[in-house]
Design a protein around this motif. Structure first.
Motif, short mmCIF file in Angstrom:
data_model
loop_
_atom_site.label_atom_id
_atom_site.label_comp_id
_atom_site.label_asym_id
_atom_site.label_seq_id
_atom_site.Cartn_x
_atom_site.Cartn_y
_atom_site.Cartn_z
N UNK A 169 0.83 -1.21 0.00
CA UNK A 169 0.00 0.00 0.00
C UNK A 169 0.87 1.26 0.00
N UNK A 170 1.98 1.24 0.75
CA UNK A 170 2.89 2.39 0.76
C UNK A 170 3.57 2.57 -0.59
N UNK A 171 3.96 1.45 -1.21
CA UNK A 171 4.57 1.50 -2.53
C UNK A 171 3.59 2.11 -3.53
N UNK A 172 2.34 1.74 -3.43
CA UNK A 172 1.31 2.29 -4.31
C UNK A 172 1.16 3.79 -4.10
N UNK A 186 2.18 6.24 -7.11
CA UNK A 186 1.01 6.65 -7.87
C UNK A 186 0.44 5.55 -8.73
N UNK A 187 0.88 4.32 -8.51
CA UNK A 187 0.39 3.15 -9.25
C UNK A 187 -0.50 2.34 -8.32
N UNK A 188 -1.66 1.96 -8.80
CA UNK A 188 -2.60 1.23 -7.95
C UNK A 188 -2.03 -0.12 -7.52
N UNK A 232 9.14 -8.55 -3.95
CA UNK A 232 9.62 -7.95 -2.71
C UNK A 232 10.19 -9.00 -1.78
N UNK A 233 10.74 -8.55 -0.65
CA UNK A 233 11.28 -9.48 0.34
C UNK A 233 10.12 -10.04 1.15
N UNK A 266 13.42 1.14 -2.31
CA UNK A 266 13.60 2.20 -3.29
C UNK A 266 13.81 1.65 -4.70
N UNK A 267 14.43 0.45 -4.80
CA UNK A 267 14.62 -0.15 -6.12
C UNK A 267 13.28 -0.44 -6.78
N UNK A 268 12.30 -0.88 -5.98
CA UNK A 268 10.97 -1.17 -6.52
C UNK A 268 10.28 0.13 -6.95
N UNK A 269 10.46 1.17 -6.16
CA UNK A 269 9.84 2.45 -6.48
C UNK A 269 10.41 3.01 -7.78
N UNK A 270 11.73 2.93 -7.94
CA UNK A 270 12.37 3.42 -9.16
C UNK A 270 11.93 2.60 -10.38
N UNK A 271 11.85 1.27 -10.21
CA UNK A 271 11.41 0.42 -11.31
C UNK A 271 9.97 0.74 -11.71
N UNK A 272 9.11 0.97 -10.72
CA UNK A 272 7.71 1.31 -11.03
C UNK A 272 7.62 2.59 -11.83
N UNK A 273 8.43 3.56 -11.47
CA UNK A 273 8.41 4.83 -12.21
C UNK A 273 8.87 4.62 -13.65
#
Length: 211
Positions: free
Chosen positions: A4-7, A11-13, A29-30, A41-48
């Motif tokens: 939920x925080x990653x979303x 800004x991605x559902x 994720x782990x 942060x790696x997941x956040x950057x990849x999502x962007x």
């Protein structure tokens, strides 16, 4: 962070994030329990990056997966990884070489690249979608009778060379090779509309000044 925080930060559902996970666009994720995982942060950057590719660049999910795979292919040197990733972005089909306009365009483009001192080995047009698009675009100018000889194209090539320095400076500011590859893809997608918009605005300004 949890899903939920990653979303919230990206800004991605959550539903779209789960879809990207299933499709291999986002690394898992782990795992902290049977139903929960932690993301960083790696997941956040990849999502962007994925969002820029799909929503802004118009890249299909399958092609986005290939872009990411190319960016992570450590068997390639850094230059080739940058190129492999950006070459997979959407482009036109290979021009019809039997078209007389295509033949004229090929000669103009070959002479242009020689004047600019850019490398273009035989057969490279088959691997480089930008080269194919350039030929197709010049061929359209040929058909309509607009100037497309080497001297007419040279100012555009010289401006492109200057822009390349600016673009690669931005890429090189990223801390790691992986981040630089992601930035090369994202900046290709995001800055081309910026360049086109500024060019059209400059046309309006110059037209108002002249007329």
């Amino acid at each position: 962070m949890r899903l939920a925080e990653l979303s919230g930060q990206s800004g991605v559902s959550t539903a779209t994030i789960k879809y990207y996970l299933r499709e291999g666009l986002l690394q898992p994720g782990r795992r902290v329990s049977a139903t929960q995982a932690d993301y960083g942060e790696d997941h956040l950057r990849r999502l962007r990056l994925v969002r820029a590719l799909i929503q802004i660049g118009g890249v299909s999910v399958a092609d986005a997966r290939e872009v990411i795979a190319a960016a992570e292919d450590e068997s390639l040197d850094h230059h080739l990884r940058l190129g492999a990733a950006t070459r997979m972005l959407p482009t036109v089909e290979k021009p019809d070489e039997d078209d007389p306009a295509i033949a004229t365009a090929c000669r103009s483009v070959e002479a242009l690249l020689e004047r600019l001192g850019w490398s273009c080995e035989p057969g490279m047009d088959l691997l480089n979608p930008a080269h194919r698009r350039l030929i197709d675009s010049v061929a359209a100018l040929v058909r309509l009778g607009y100037p497309c000889d080497t001297e007419s194209l040279l100012p555009y090539g010289r401006l492109a060379a200057q822009l390349a320095v600016t673009d690669l400076d931005l890429v090189e500011e990223q801390a790691t090779p992986s981040e630089q590859i992601e930035a090369a893809v994202a900046l290709t997608v995001l800055y081309e509309p910026v360049l086109l918009s500024l060019r059209r605005m400059a046309h309006a300004e110059e037209s108002a000044r002249r007329f």
